[in-house]
Design a protein around this motif. Structure first.
Motif, short mmCIF file in Angstrom:
data_model
loop_
_atom_site.label_atom_id
_atom_site.label_comp_id
_atom_site.label_asym_id
_atom_site.label_seq_id
_atom_site.Cartn_x
_atom_site.Cartn_y
_atom_site.Cartn_z
N MET A 322 -17.59 -23.01 -31.60
CA MET A 322 -16.89 -22.03 -30.78
C MET A 322 -17.82 -21.30 -29.82
SD MET A 322 -13.56 -21.77 -31.22
CE MET A 322 -13.12 -20.08 -30.84
N GLN A 327 -18.88 -25.09 -26.20
CA GLN A 327 -17.55 -25.40 -25.67
C GLN A 327 -17.63 -25.97 -24.26
OE1 GLN A 327 -14.13 -22.77 -26.17
NE2 GLN A 327 -15.43 -21.44 -27.41
N PRO A 338 -9.88 -27.30 -22.66
CA PRO A 338 -10.74 -26.21 -23.12
C PRO A 338 -10.00 -25.31 -24.09
CG PRO A 338 -10.00 -25.82 -20.86
CD PRO A 338 -9.57 -27.21 -21.22
N ALA A 343 -14.73 -22.06 -21.61
CA ALA A 343 -15.03 -23.48 -21.54
C ALA A 343 -14.60 -24.11 -20.22
CB ALA A 343 -14.36 -24.22 -22.69
#
Length: 428
Positions: A322, A327, A338, A343
């Motif tokens: 995470m 990401q 995402p 992300a």
């Protein structure tokens, strides 16, 4: 002699004392997956990075094809609903992710997940059951070169299924091989037809028993239309999975509905000038919401029945995945949706169109696009998809009309739908 013997004895006792005080080796957890290509390479890199940090334990990556005994269950599994038999030769219980993180006292910000993705992996109370690591939404890809030959405007892809029918007819006039095809037809062509047009996938009957609802008017109309295209050679099928992707990338098929992660592969391979557009819908159905799609793909699940120190390593690895930098690189490497807004910059760095990214963030953040059709309180949908594929094959072979095939799929599928366990675990 005696002093020497005493010295050896003292040294031996000292060694035993040191060995007794030596800390136990850090726990190892097994992470089973079925990824290939760039996604598999990204997993190898991230697991290596996590292990190099060496803070809590070690993750051992295991491809499902290399698992000697599928009954030897791993700790983590990145899998799609229909992959349970391939992964485990059974349907083992999973431990909900929110319980794993809370039990290990590792922070997990569920609110950071895009609402549309969280909706796929949460339960009826909004609690996250798995990490939505490798999800996609269905989109339409089309060959702009073929569109030009067919006198179609490559800047104007078909927005509705009626427009796609017109486009398929014009493409057929210049290239009869395969105007249109689809990967994952049960998910793309049936389940998402339900979500776009406000129809449920599963409805409760009297007494709360779950029942499939995939034989409503919209689905029957859609399958009947696709059957007419199949007879006219506008539409070809190649399998229940992603077999059609390669048919499009090779140039054999001119239009394809498939998952959005294929976009990154096309962007890198550049087999021809291609376009990507929203999944078509029916504009003559009241209440249609073209952007209300059902994301699908592989989620990262935690298996039940493991030891507490091992779950601590699992929680640390989830927290690692995470992290914003992880990401971003994951999205940049794989093209999957995402999980959080941080992300998105990963796709921007890869060269994805800014307008497309803006729309993606807008849609993924808007709770109105979270599909109410996703069945949460039942398991067995993986087997239902296999049944749907078999019945669709009967339609394409002209053995059954659309209504009969979907009614049969519902009748066959209802017995395999079961309520979720009540012991705090999850199964699919």
């Amino acid at each position: 002699m005696l002093p020497k013997l005493l010295a050896i004895t003292i040294l031996g006792l000292s060694s035993l004392a040191q060995a007794a005080k030596a800390p136990p080796p850090p726990p190892e957890i097994v992470f089973r997956h079925a990824m290939t290509g760039e996604a598999a390479a990204a997993l190898v890199e991230f697991v290596g990075r996590f292990n190099a940090e060496g803070k809590s334990g070690k993750v051992v990556l295991q491809h499902v094809g290399m698992a000697g005994d599928p009954h030897q269950l791993p700790h983590l599994a990145l899998l799609e609903d229909e992959e349970y038999q391939k992964f485990f030769d059974s349907h083992p219980r999973m431990l909900p992710l929110y319980k794993v993180m809370a039990g290990a006292k590792v922070k997990f910000d569920a609110a950071a997940l895009f609402p549309v993705l969280a909706d796929v992996v949460d339960d009826n109370k909004g609690r996250i059951q798995a990490l939505p690591l490798a999800l996609s939404v269905p989109v339409l890809y089309y060959n702009k070169d073929t569109f030009r030959k067919a006198k179609l405007d490559p800047a104007k892809p078909p927005l509705t299924w009626w427009e796609l029918q017109t486009a398929a007819g014009k493409v057929f006039d210049v290239d009869r091989r395969c105007p249109f095809t689809s990967s994952n037809p049960a998910w793309v062509l049936l389940e998402n037809a339900a979500t776009q047009h406000g129809e449920p996938i599963v409805s409760p009957e009297q007494g709360g028993k779950p029942a499939l609802a995939l034989n409503n008017l919209v689905q029957v109309k859609h399958v009947a239309l696709l059957a007419s295209w199949h007879k006219s050679f506008y539409f070809r099928t190649f399998g229940a999975g992603r077999e059609a992707d390669e048919k499009f990338m090779s140039g054999e098929c001119s239009m394809l509905t498939s998952d959005s992660s294929l976009y990154l592969q096309l962007l890198r391979r550049k087999p021809f000038d291609f376009g990507v557009a929203a999944l078509p819908h029916y504009d003559d159905v009241r209440g249609a919401a073209p952007g209300r799609l059902l994301p699908d793909g592989a989620a990262l699940w935690v298996l039940a029945g493991k030891k507490k120190p091992e779950y601590a390593v699992v929680a640390s690895f989830i927290a690692f995945m995470m992290r914003p930098d992880v990401q971003q690189q994951w999205v940049r490497s794989t093209g999957y949706l995402p999980m959080t807004s941080v992300a998105v910059s990963g796709l921007a760095a890869e060269g994805a169109p800014p307008e497309l990214l803006r729309k993606a963030v807008e849609r993924l953040s808007d709770r109105r696009f979270a599909s109410a059709a996703k069945p949460k309180g039942v398991f067995g949908m993986s087997r239902v998809r296999a049944i749907l594929h078999e019945e669709l094959e009967a339609v394409w072979a002209n053995l059954k009309p659309a209504k009969e095939a979907l009614d049969t799929a519902v009748r066959r599928g209802n017995p395999v739908l079961q309520p979720m366990p009540t012991d705090g675990t999850v199964t699919r």
